[in-house]
Design a protein around this motif. Structure first.
Motif, PDB file in Angstrom:
ATOM      1  N   THR A   1      -1.619  -7.941  -2.433  1.00  0.00           N
ATOM      2  CA  THR A   1      -1.412  -8.030  -0.990  1.00  0.00           C
ATOM      3  C   THR A   1      -2.331  -9.061  -0.353  1.00  0.00           C
ATOM      4  OG1 THR A   1      -1.110  -6.746   1.038  1.00  0.00           O
ATOM      5  CG2 THR A   1      -3.006  -6.175  -0.312  1.00  0.00           C
ATOM      6  N   ALA A   2      -3.519  -9.254  -0.924  1.00  0.00           N
ATOM      7  CA  ALA A   2      -4.396 -10.330  -0.431  1.00  0.00           C
ATOM      8  C   ALA A   2      -3.733 -11.681  -0.667  1.00  0.00           C
ATOM      9  CB  ALA A   2      -5.750 -10.261  -1.127  1.00  0.00           C
TER      10      ALA A   2
ATOM     11  N   MET B   1     -11.716 -10.301  -3.610  1.00  0.00           N
ATOM     12  CA  MET B   1     -12.939  -9.641  -4.066  1.00  0.00           C
ATOM     13  C   MET B   1     -12.656  -8.301  -4.733  1.00  0.00           C
ATOM     14  SD  MET B   1     -15.867 -11.338  -3.308  1.00  0.00           S
ATOM     15  CE  MET B   1     -15.003 -12.514  -4.321  1.00  0.00           C
ATOM     16  N   TYR B   2     -11.754  -8.318  -5.711  1.00  0.00           N
ATOM     17  CA  TYR B   2     -11.435  -7.115  -6.478  1.00  0.00           C
ATOM     18  C   TYR B   2     -11.523  -7.473  -7.956  1.00  0.00           C
ATOM     19  CZ  TYR B   2      -8.961  -6.570  -2.007  1.00  0.00           C
ATOM     20  OH  TYR B   2      -8.620  -6.560  -0.685  1.00  0.00           O
ATOM     21  N   PRO B   3     -12.441  -6.886  -8.710  1.00  0.00           N
ATOM     22  CA  PRO B   3     -12.545  -7.237 -10.134  1.00  0.00           C
ATOM     23  C   PRO B   3     -11.267  -6.939 -10.918  1.00  0.00           C
ATOM     24  CG  PRO B   3     -14.511  -6.089  -9.392  1.00  0.00           C
ATOM     25  CD  PRO B   3     -13.510  -5.973  -8.282  1.00  0.00           C
ATOM     26  N   GLN B   4     -10.627  -5.789 -10.622  1.00  0.00           N
ATOM     27  CA  GLN B   4      -9.398  -5.405 -11.329  1.00  0.00           C
ATOM     28  C   GLN B   4      -8.189  -5.736 -10.443  1.00  0.00           C
ATOM     29  OE1 GLN B   4     -11.869  -3.087 -10.623  1.00  0.00           O
ATOM     30  NE2 GLN B   4     -12.923  -3.204 -12.594  1.00  0.00           N
ATOM     31  N   TYR B   5      -7.089  -6.074 -11.091  1.00  0.00           N
ATOM     32  CA  TYR B   5      -5.850  -6.355 -10.360  1.00  0.00           C
ATOM     33  C   TYR B   5      -5.143  -5.058  -9.991  1.00  0.00           C
ATOM     34  CZ  TYR B   5      -1.107  -7.771  -9.248  1.00  0.00           C
ATOM     35  OH  TYR B   5       0.093  -7.935  -8.606  1.00  0.00           O
ATOM     36  N   ALA B   6      -4.684  -4.967  -8.759  1.00  0.00           N
ATOM     37  CA  ALA B   6      -3.762  -3.914  -8.331  1.00  0.00           C
ATOM     38  C   ALA B   6      -2.851  -4.514  -7.278  1.00  0.00           C
ATOM     39  CB  ALA B   6      -4.512  -2.706  -7.769  1.00  0.00           C
ATOM     40  N   GLY B   7      -1.616  -4.074  -7.263  1.00  0.00           N
ATOM     41  CA  GLY B   7      -0.695  -4.587  -6.262  1.00  0.00           C
ATOM     42  C   GLY B   7      -1.162  -4.307  -4.851  1.00  0.00           C
ATOM     43  N   ALA B   8      -1.819  -3.148  -4.649  1.00  0.00           N
ATOM     44  CA  ALA B   8      -2.255  -2.743  -3.314  1.00  0.00           C
ATOM     45  C   ALA B   8      -3.548  -3.415  -2.867  1.00  0.00           C
ATOM     46  CB  ALA B   8      -2.428  -1.227  -3.269  1.00  0.00           C
TER      47      ALA B   8
ATOM     48  N   VAL C   1       0.831  -1.206   0.000  1.00  0.00           N
ATOM     49  CA  VAL C   1       0.000   0.000   0.000  1.00  0.00           C
ATOM     50  C   VAL C   1       0.863   1.252   0.000  1.00  0.00           C
ATOM     51  CG1 VAL C   1      -1.764   1.282   1.282  1.00  0.00           C
ATOM     52  CG2 VAL C   1      -1.890  -1.218   1.147  1.00  0.00           C
ATOM     53  N   ILE C   2       1.788   1.324   0.934  1.00  0.00           N
ATOM     54  CA  ILE C   2       2.744   2.432   1.016  1.00  0.00           C
ATOM     55  C   ILE C   2       4.136   1.822   0.922  1.00  0.00           C
ATOM     56  CG2 ILE C   2       3.574   4.393   2.349  1.00  0.00           C
ATOM     57  CD1 ILE C   2       0.679   4.732   1.600  1.00  0.00           C
ATOM     58  N   ASP C   3       4.810   2.041  -0.185  1.00  0.00           N
ATOM     59  CA  ASP C   3       6.081   1.341  -0.411  1.00  0.00           C
ATOM     60  C   ASP C   3       7.313   2.178  -0.079  1.00  0.00           C
ATOM     61  OD1 ASP C   3       6.010   3.114  -2.507  1.00  0.00           O
ATOM     62  OD2 ASP C   3       6.317   1.630  -4.087  1.00  0.00           O
TER      63      ASP C   3
ATOM     64  N   GLY D   1      -8.121   5.072  -6.361  1.00  0.00           N
ATOM     65  CA  GLY D   1      -6.911   5.561  -6.998  1.00  0.00           C
ATOM     66  C   GLY D   1      -5.652   4.850  -6.541  1.00  0.00           C
ATOM     67  N   MET D   2      -4.546   5.177  -7.196  1.00  0.00           N
ATOM     68  CA  MET D   2      -3.219   4.729  -6.787  1.00  0.00           C
ATOM     69  C   MET D   2      -2.198   5.680  -7.390  1.00  0.00           C
ATOM     70  SD  MET D   2      -2.291   1.376  -9.070  1.00  0.00           S
ATOM     71  CE  MET D   2      -1.858   1.520 -10.808  1.00  0.00           C
ATOM     72  N   PRO D   3      -0.988   5.739  -6.861  1.00  0.00           N
ATOM     73  CA  PRO D   3       0.031   6.626  -7.425  1.00  0.00           C
ATOM     74  C   PRO D   3       0.321   6.307  -8.895  1.00  0.00           C
ATOM     75  CG  PRO D   3       0.689   5.902  -5.240  1.00  0.00           C
ATOM     76  CD  PRO D   3      -0.529   5.092  -5.608  1.00  0.00           C
ATOM     77  N   VAL D   4       0.516   7.353  -9.684  1.00  0.00           N
ATOM     78  CA  VAL D   4       0.853   7.180 -11.100  1.00  0.00           C
ATOM     79  C   VAL D   4       2.116   6.342 -11.252  1.00  0.00           C
ATOM     80  CG1 VAL D   4       1.559   8.409 -13.189  1.00  0.00           C
ATOM     81  CG2 VAL D   4      -0.284   9.320 -11.777  1.00  0.00           C
TER      82      VAL D   4
END
Length: 353
Positions: free
Chosen positions: A167-168, A156-163, A59-61, A223-226
């Motif tokens: 992490t799940a 339970m997230y339709p789209q993939y994101a690292g955060a 989440v915060i790297d 959102g997420m950082p660019v």
């Protein structure tokens, strides 16, 4: 000395010596995972939850030496009060839990019934939270003790994101690392472009709008950082594809749906446009009737019930907007349950008939 608790169907294997421990009958586990929820909206419950969430390197790297003093010394001193106040606005007081937990339990009950109707008692369905309770570790422990020698894991997230998605998975794999007899595992892929998921979204739009069409439909994603996009995270592209497929299914014009991003945190540049700024800009340009949908959330939560239906609505109306319709998440809608059951069935292939 007390004996360890065993599942009710545990028995000694055939031909095993008399002192062999009883083993539960083999089962297949299906574990769905959501982001998480505080146990309460008081200061200490919020602090524990935020500390776990904001200490996650996915989440915060930032380096720990740089981030932890800020988190522990500034953010966790103030933010539990403001976050707790926001949770109080939406809290399920009757059940004394967050709406996310209530909805996840409702979703679980329907998935358990669908699994029982389809596979009988061979498949055990449960849920966990990445942050908070029930923890991933505790539910994996419970599944293994119940006899699950194979587990399908579905974030339970339709789209993939690292955060979110990654992490799940990280936490699930950590839980597997603690098992003496480790079950086989499969992780379901993201389902952001599945036709049945897009259909479920479209039906929710049509049902909520009741045949009326706003001047603009805003698809607001977390959102997420660019920087994450440039480092290889596919989330931004998957969000835009979900929006495009939804628009095509609805049969609307190309400029009828805007993709935006919410929940900006910190000073870094995040994915744009920011939802809260975008809706105000729409109103200032004379677009006074909009609807907002949140395709990245599988269940309504603080980001939808308080942020979208509160802060973002206020930004729109404060800039001159008049008609604001929030389209709820899919939650435990039957069409959503069919989507998730389909994803689960595909990933159980070869394990059950």
């Amino acid at each position: 000395m007390s004996q360890p608790l065993r599942p009710h169907d545990a028995r000694r294997p055939d031909h095993a010596p008399a002192d062999h421990p009883a083993l539960p009958q083999p089962k297949i586990g299906v574990l769905i995972a959501n982001l998480g929820t505080p146990d309460g909206h008081d200061y200490w419950s919020m602090r524990r939850y935020l500390n776990e969430f904001l200490s996650d390197k996915r989440v915060i790297d930032y380096p720990a030496w740089k981030w932890q003093p800020i988190l522990q010394g500034i953010i966790l001193t103030k933010r539990p009060f403001t976050s707790g106040a926001n949770y109080r606005l939406i809290w399920n007081n009757e059940a004394d839990e967050s709406p996310l937990l209530t909805i996840t339990k409702q979703k679980l009950a329907k998935l358990q019934k669908a699994a029982a109707d389809r596979w009988g008692d061979r498949v055990m369905v449960d849920f966990c939270m990445r942050y908070g309770n029930p923890s991933t570790q505790s539910v994996v422990d419970r599944m293994v003790k119940a006899g699950c020698d194979r587990i399908v894991f579905l974030p339970m997230y339709p789209q993939y994101a690292g955060a979110t998605w990654a992490t799940a998975n990280d936490q699930f794999f950590r839980a597997l690392m603690t098992q003496k007899w480790q079950p086989s595992a499969r992780v379901c892929p993201p389902y952001f472009d599945r036709p049945d998921y897009i259909e479920a979204l479209a039906q929710s739009v049509e049902r909520t709008l009741g045949g009326k069409r706003p001047q603009k439909l805003v698809a607001s994603y977390h959102g997420m950082p660019v920087r994450y996009l440039h480092e290889g995270d596919p989330y931004y592209c998957q969000c835009h594809k979900t929006s495009r497929l939804l628009r095509e299914r609805l049969g609307w014009d190309e400029d009828s749906i805007d993709t935006t991003f919410q929940s900006v945190f910190g000073s870094e540049e995040w994915l744009r446009p920011y939802t809260v700024e975008h809706v105000a800009d729409l109103a200032s340009r004379g677009i006074t009737d909009i609807a907002v949908i949140s395709p990245a959330f599988s269940a309504d939560c603080i980001e939808t019930l308080e942020e979208i239906n509160g802060e973002i609505r206020e930004a729109f109306e404060g800039a001159g907007g008049q008609g604001f319709t929030y389209i709820p998440c899919l939650n435990d809608d039957d069409a959503h349950i069919e989507v998730l059951t389909g994803v689960i069935a595909e990933n159980l292939a070869g394990w059950v008939g």
